[in-house]
Design an enzyme around this catalytic site. Structure first.
Site, PDB file in Angstrom:
ATOM      1  N   CYS A 139       0.883  -1.166   0.000  1.00  0.00           N
ATOM      2  CA  CYS A 139       0.000   0.000   0.000  1.00  0.00           C
ATOM      3  C   CYS A 139       0.918   1.213   0.000  1.00  0.00           C
ATOM      4  O   CYS A 139       1.517   1.544   1.024  1.00  0.00           O
ATOM      5  CB  CYS A 139      -0.908   0.005   1.229  1.00  0.00           C
ATOM      6  SG  CYS A 139      -2.004   1.428   1.229  1.00  0.00           S
TER       7      CYS A 139
ATOM      8  N   SER B  32      -0.840   2.155   4.895  1.00  0.00           N
ATOM      9  CA  SER B  32      -0.488   0.808   5.323  1.00  0.00           C
ATOM     10  C   SER B  32      -1.728  -0.064   5.388  1.00  0.00           C
ATOM     11  O   SER B  32      -1.893  -0.837   6.316  1.00  0.00           O
ATOM     12  CB  SER B  32       0.204   0.845   6.677  1.00  0.00           C
ATOM     13  OG  SER B  32      -0.658   1.477   7.609  1.00  0.00           O
ATOM     14  N   CYS B  33      -2.629   0.092   4.398  1.00  0.00           N
ATOM     15  CA  CYS B  33      -3.813  -0.760   4.349  1.00  0.00           C
ATOM     16  C   CYS B  33      -3.358  -2.209   4.386  1.00  0.00           C
ATOM     17  O   CYS B  33      -2.392  -2.581   3.736  1.00  0.00           O
ATOM     18  CB  CYS B  33      -4.594  -0.528   3.052  1.00  0.00           C
ATOM     19  SG  CYS B  33      -5.134   1.169   2.871  1.00  0.00           S
TER      20      CYS B  33
END
Lengths: 98, 368
Positions: free
Chosen positions: B111, B115-116
């Site tokens: 990502c 910080s998916c």
């Protein structure tokens, strides 16, 4: 009804933005194709500032050839970057007749 | 166990760490949100508990299930929400997309914007996943980044980098291919056959590469689950994951069981009993036949590259019989074979000093 179909050639808009968006700058202006059509979601630029008015837009997965994205790319020609882009950031690419 | 643990008075435990900038911000926003009634303290606690409860074993369970159940795999790849059928709590309503590594495609997930991460099935992302270095390099130099993690992707395999900056969170299946390698021996042979130039010599201990070593128990239970896959043959694998079978691997064929520490099988079974692990083990057993299918490929590697080889073999091994030890000499010219009387499948448990001596002497001879 979504504006683009799977396999369709598209360009990711090249815009300058102020504030929150979900389009990383490294893909702006890049050309690719729709990998798959996802469902509709709230417009992220509105959602992020707590002012969603309920409008939704279709989200797509767009595939981009790594070679097109990075001119110096050293890897397989079939390597790709795929990412999710909302409809309002996509532009159709006109077919040019020979 | 701690019957004598002292619960008496002690000095209060005080944290002397000053909260950082982000921590202060989090506390301020949380307290404000609770004060304004947007969330309750209970909502917050439940969310934290959900985050803490999730861990990579949940994702591994989903992947392992897909290995053994073709219909489930097809549904999972078509619709990631299928992952949440197996009792996995999708506490943050992640929109999951499952990506499948195949012999032609290796997927890498990043990502770039934040910080998916598919937290409900993998838990909190590791710190490196959120680092600017990983996020920027993964899209630009994916092959180099993968190589740094020990995964060298051949040029005839496409690398697809999935950047997940929006709503569909992809699942990083860093576990490699759909047909997983099994334990040490087959993993080693697969790697060696792929990169022969990196192998100086082979030391083989009860690792089978020939039909000669396939015992009836292996054929009738484990390999049958591969050649005749059905709910019935898969169910036949289950007892192999239980304590009696684990114990048997350590003790059968052993002349002096007092040499085998009971900790060995207890500890192995403890590992087996961790949540989700049996599904993984079941998938590995169910796919063991994929190793047997590679035997001829490995023989070809032996004949062509002739790695000097030491074979040590517990004679009493009930999984791989002694015939498997002698068969290597058919394809390899520089080879020495030692069959150990009174040793079983895990021959090192009882004969470690002897095996170590064989290895040292073998390697010394290879050097001179």
């Amino acid at each position: 009804v979504s504006a683009f179909a799977k396999g369709q050639a598209v360009r990711i808009a090249d815009r300058l933005t102020v504030g929150h968006t979900r389009v990383p700058s490294y893909v702006r202006g890049a050309q690719g194709a729709i990998e798959r059509v996802l469902r509709e979601f709230l417009i992220p630029e509105d959602d992020a500032f707590g002012r969603p008015d309920g409008r939704r837009l279709t989200l797509y997965r767009v595939r981009l050839a790594a070679r097109d994205l990075w001119p110096q790319y050293r890897g397989a020609t079939s390597d790709e970057v795929q990412l999710e882009i909302y409809e309002h950031w996509l532009e159709p690419i006109e077919e040019v007749s020979p | 166990m701690n019957e004598h643990h002292d619960h008496g008075a002690h000095a209060p435990i005080v944290s002397r760490e000053t909260p950082g900038e982000w921590e202060i911000l989090e506390i301020a926003v949380r307290e404000l949100a609770i004060a304004k009634g947007l969330i309750t303290a209970d909502d917050h606690r439940r969310l934290l508990e959900g985050m803490d409860a999730a861990n990579p074993a949940l994702g591994a369970k989903v992947v392992a299930h897909a290995w053994v159940d073709e219909a489930y795999r097809a549904r999972l790849v078509a619709d990631g929400s299928v992952a949440f059928e197996l009792g996995v709590d999708n506490y943050d309503r992640t929109n999951l997309i499952v990506l499948e590594n195949t012999p032609r495609v290796h997927n890498l997930v990043v990502c770039t914007l934040c910080s998916c991460y598919p937290r409900p099935i993998l838990g909190l992302p590791p710190d490196w996943y959120k680092s600017p270095a990983y996020r920027s390099r993964a899209v630009r130099w994916p092959r180099a980044v993968l190589a740094e993690f020990g995964t060298v992707v051949p040029d005839d395999v496409s690398v697809l980098v999935h950047d997940s900056p929006a709503r569909g969170t992809a699942s990083p299946d860093q576990g490699g291919s759909r047909r997983p390698p099994y334990f040490g021996g087959p993993v080693g042979f697969r790697l060696a056959a792929r990169r022969p130039e990196r192998v100086a010599a082979l030391v083989v201990q009860n690792a089978n590469a020939y039909e000669d070593g396939v015992t009836e128990v292996l054929r009738s239970v484990v390999l049958r689950a591969w050649t005749e896959r059905s709910p019935e043959t898969l169910a036949g694998l289950r007892p192999l994951l239980e304590l009696p079978s684990t114990k048997r691997q350590y003790l059968e064929g052993v002349a002096d069981p007092s040499l085998v520490s009971p900790d060995a099988w207890q500890h192995a079974q403890w590992g087996m009993e961790r949540p989700g692990n049996k599904d993984i083990q079941l998938a590995l057993h169910a796919n063991y036949g994929s190793n047997v299918e590679r035997y001829e490929q490995w023989h070809d590697y032996f004949r062509r590259h002739q790695p000097p080889t030491l074979v040590v073999w517990g004679k009493g091994d009930f999984v791989f019989s002694e015939g498997g030890a002698h068969a290597y000499a058919r394809d390899l010219k520089t080879i020495e074979t030692h069959v150990l009387e009174g040793a079983g499948h895990f021959a090192l448990e009882t004969h470690a000093p002897e095996i170590a001596r064989h290895i040292r002497e073998f390697l010394r001879r290879q050097r001179t």
